[in-house]
Design an enzyme around this catalytic site. Sequence first.
Site, PDB file in Angstrom:
ATOM      1  N   LEU A  63       0.849  -1.194   0.000  1.00 50.74           N
ATOM      2  CA  LEU A  63       0.000   0.000   0.000  1.00 50.74           C
ATOM      3  C   LEU A  63       0.885   1.245   0.000  1.00 50.74           C
ATOM      4  CD1 LEU A  63      -2.413  -1.408   2.708  1.00 50.74           C
ATOM      5  CD2 LEU A  63      -2.949  -1.129   0.274  1.00 50.74           C
ATOM      6  N   PRO A  64       0.312   2.439  -0.244  1.00 50.81           N
ATOM      7  CA  PRO A  64       1.158   3.631  -0.403  1.00 50.81           C
ATOM      8  C   PRO A  64       1.940   4.045   0.844  1.00 50.81           C
ATOM      9  CG  PRO A  64      -0.968   3.989  -1.460  1.00 50.81           C
ATOM     10  CD  PRO A  64      -1.071   2.696  -0.700  1.00 50.81           C
TER      11      PRO A  64
ATOM     12  N   THR B 195       6.585   1.039   1.489  1.00 47.83           N
ATOM     13  CA  THR B 195       7.627   1.913   2.049  1.00 47.83           C
ATOM     14  C   THR B 195       6.939   2.939   2.924  1.00 47.83           C
ATOM     15  OG1 THR B 195       8.947   1.659   0.033  1.00 47.83           O
ATOM     16  CG2 THR B 195       9.532   3.481   1.516  1.00 47.83           C
TER      17      THR B 195
ATOM     18  N   LYS C 151      15.587   1.379   3.467  1.00 49.26           N
ATOM     19  CA  LYS C 151      14.873   1.710   2.225  1.00 49.26           C
ATOM     20  C   LYS C 151      14.851   3.221   1.995  1.00 49.26           C
ATOM     21  CE  LYS C 151      12.401   1.900  -1.367  1.00 49.26           C
ATOM     22  NZ  LYS C 151      11.244   1.429  -2.014  1.00 49.26           N
TER      23      LYS C 151
ATOM     24  N   LYS D  28       7.043  11.210  -1.556  1.00 50.71           N
ATOM     25  CA  LYS D  28       6.688  10.640  -0.243  1.00 50.71           C
ATOM     26  C   LYS D  28       7.936  10.118   0.462  1.00 50.71           C
ATOM     27  CE  LYS D  28       5.573   6.427  -0.439  1.00 50.71           C
ATOM     28  NZ  LYS D  28       5.944   5.057  -0.129  1.00 50.71           N
TER      29      LYS D  28
HETATM   30  P1  NDP Z   1       0.175   2.086  -6.717  1.00 51.06           P
HETATM   31  O1  NDP Z   1      -0.325   3.482  -6.610  1.00 51.06           O
HETATM   32  O2  NDP Z   1       0.375   1.487  -8.055  1.00 51.06           O
HETATM   33  O3  NDP Z   1      -0.790   1.122  -5.885  1.00 51.06           O
HETATM   34  C1  NDP Z   1      -1.251   1.498  -4.631  1.00 51.06           C
HETATM   35  C2  NDP Z   1      -2.124   0.387  -4.059  1.00 51.06           C
HETATM   36  O4  NDP Z   1      -2.633   0.825  -2.785  1.00 51.06           O
HETATM   37  C3  NDP Z   1      -3.349   0.067  -4.922  1.00 51.06           C
HETATM   38  O5  NDP Z   1      -3.675  -1.299  -4.754  1.00 51.06           O
HETATM   39  C4  NDP Z   1      -4.420   0.959  -4.294  1.00 51.06           C
HETATM   40  O6  NDP Z   1      -5.725   0.519  -4.514  1.00 51.06           O
HETATM   41  C5  NDP Z   1      -4.064   0.808  -2.838  1.00 51.06           C
HETATM   42  N1  NDP Z   1      -4.609   1.901  -2.037  1.00 51.06           N
HETATM   43  C6  NDP Z   1      -4.381   3.231  -2.184  1.00 51.06           C
HETATM   44  N2  NDP Z   1      -5.048   3.929  -1.247  1.00 51.06           N
HETATM   45  C7  NDP Z   1      -5.727   3.021  -0.517  1.00 51.06           C
HETATM   46  C8  NDP Z   1      -6.609   3.128   0.598  1.00 51.06           C
HETATM   47  N3  NDP Z   1      -6.915   4.316   1.143  1.00 51.06           N
HETATM   48  N4  NDP Z   1      -7.134   1.987   1.103  1.00 51.06           N
HETATM   49  C9  NDP Z   1      -6.826   0.789   0.564  1.00 51.06           C
HETATM   50  N5  NDP Z   1      -6.009   0.612  -0.492  1.00 51.06           N
HETATM   51  C10 NDP Z   1      -5.458   1.730  -1.013  1.00 51.06           C
HETATM   52  O7  NDP Z   1       1.536   2.056  -5.855  1.00 51.06           O
HETATM   53  P2  NDP Z   1       2.823   1.099  -6.042  1.00 51.06           P
HETATM   54  O8  NDP Z   1       2.373  -0.311  -6.204  1.00 51.06           O
HETATM   55  O9  NDP Z   1       3.748   1.708  -7.033  1.00 51.06           O
HETATM   56  O10 NDP Z   1       3.526   1.310  -4.606  1.00 51.06           O
HETATM   57  C11 NDP Z   1       3.070   0.630  -3.437  1.00 51.06           C
HETATM   58  C12 NDP Z   1       4.157   0.752  -2.369  1.00 51.06           C
HETATM   59  O11 NDP Z   1       5.373   0.150  -2.851  1.00 51.06           O
HETATM   60  C13 NDP Z   1       4.489   2.205  -1.994  1.00 51.06           C
HETATM   61  O12 NDP Z   1       4.790   2.277  -0.622  1.00 51.06           O
HETATM   62  C14 NDP Z   1       5.735   2.479  -2.837  1.00 51.06           C
HETATM   63  O13 NDP Z   1       6.541   3.481  -2.272  1.00 51.06           O
HETATM   64  C15 NDP Z   1       6.416   1.114  -2.801  1.00 51.06           C
HETATM   65  N6  NDP Z   1       7.342   0.827  -3.919  1.00 51.06           N
HETATM   66  C16 NDP Z   1       6.989   1.081  -5.229  1.00 51.06           C
HETATM   67  C17 NDP Z   1       7.898   0.803  -6.246  1.00 51.06           C
HETATM   68  C18 NDP Z   1       7.563   1.084  -7.695  1.00 51.06           C
HETATM   69  O14 NDP Z   1       8.493   1.023  -8.537  1.00 51.06           O
HETATM   70  N7  NDP Z   1       6.325   1.369  -8.064  1.00 51.06           N
HETATM   71  C19 NDP Z   1       9.223   0.253  -5.978  1.00 51.06           C
HETATM   72  C20 NDP Z   1       9.471  -0.032  -4.587  1.00 51.06           C
HETATM   73  C21 NDP Z   1       8.549   0.266  -3.609  1.00 51.06           C
HETATM   74  P3  NDP Z   1      -6.570   0.998  -5.820  1.00 51.06           P
HETATM   75  O15 NDP Z   1      -6.219   0.009  -6.895  1.00 51.06           O
HETATM   76  O16 NDP Z   1      -7.987   0.930  -5.371  1.00 51.06           O
HETATM   77  O17 NDP Z   1      -6.110   2.403  -6.137  1.00 51.06           O
END
Ligand code: NDP
Length: 307
Positions: free
Chosen positions: A69-70, A100, A175, A250
Amino acid sequence: MTDRTTRVAFLGLGAMGLPMAEHVLAAGFPLTVWNRTAAKADGLVAAGAARAATPREAAAGADVVLLCLPTQDEVRDVLTRDDGVLAGIAAGKIVVDTSTIDPTASQQLIALCAARGIPMIEAPLSGGTVGAKNGTLTMMIGGAATVLEGVRPVLESMAKNIFHVGGPGMGQTLKLCNQMIAGAQTIALAEAYAVLHAAGVDAKLATDVFAVSTANCVAIQQRVPVPGVLPNAPATNGWQPGFATEWMAKDLFLSQQFARSLDIPVAQNAANLQCFEQSIQAGYRKLDQSVFGKVLIDRIDEHKHHA
Ligand code: NDP
């Protein structure tokens, strides 16, 4: 709990979570998924995963609950809300948070789970969406080593490099430091390629030179901010797929806060954070973090246009 009968729940099927969950399923673990936007789970359900209507339902039958999650706000909410993970999970079952988040918040969440009899570890990721698709992620584990050993086979279905780096908060700390270094590379490239653009030096030629010079780094190999220079770079693919500018902002904000809590001045990190905020102001929140190069180069072209 070390064979393929370990029942896994995966919550948060975003850019990282979806390909990670696909690997868990492909490795043969029984998988239940939940995502706020339910349709994102359709492909996994078609491939054999069960769909849960709430985090509580997903956690109810699981031996391991994975979150992606974010920020700490969403992680806390999905764990503690009325229909959240803690309302459904059985005592002794394990939570792994791959998001993260703030190290102090992560410590608090791990303590909160421990008070309910739920072992939790943090497992922030590196390797990006490409690493998630290829199952080659790096994980930086903070929390009890014994808990890690209980879930290692599940994590190995998604990650190539799994490091136990210390107690709660240590994985998140590592991280955030990784992000300070990665973010600095992104901003350095944006500024350098803006100068090259203004001076009329070919970006492809410059990249070939940098690759065998002291400028070489992961950003030179993967994230040159000029379309067409690297075939797989976000710049060449509409600034997708990638690591969203909003998540880099973030991470650098969290780094800034954490460093301040330790009385460490991190001036370059503060400047880099401001650059990512400029990309957000330009409307590029959801685009890959390397889009700051476009922000600078567009400004140069605009000045030329008005001159
Ligand atoms: P995305 O924005 O692609 O996905 C976010 C996810 O969180 C989605 O499943 C979203 O659901 C869900 N979400 C958002 N808000 C809520 C809420 N209020 N309640 C429940 N679910 C929620 O993000 P990423 O996959 O890119 O990143 C996720 C994590 O991984 C972050 O912490 C990021 O920093 C970390 N990360 C990302 C990398 C990357 O390259 N992308 C690399 C390494 C770490 P919905 O589908 O409904 O929006």
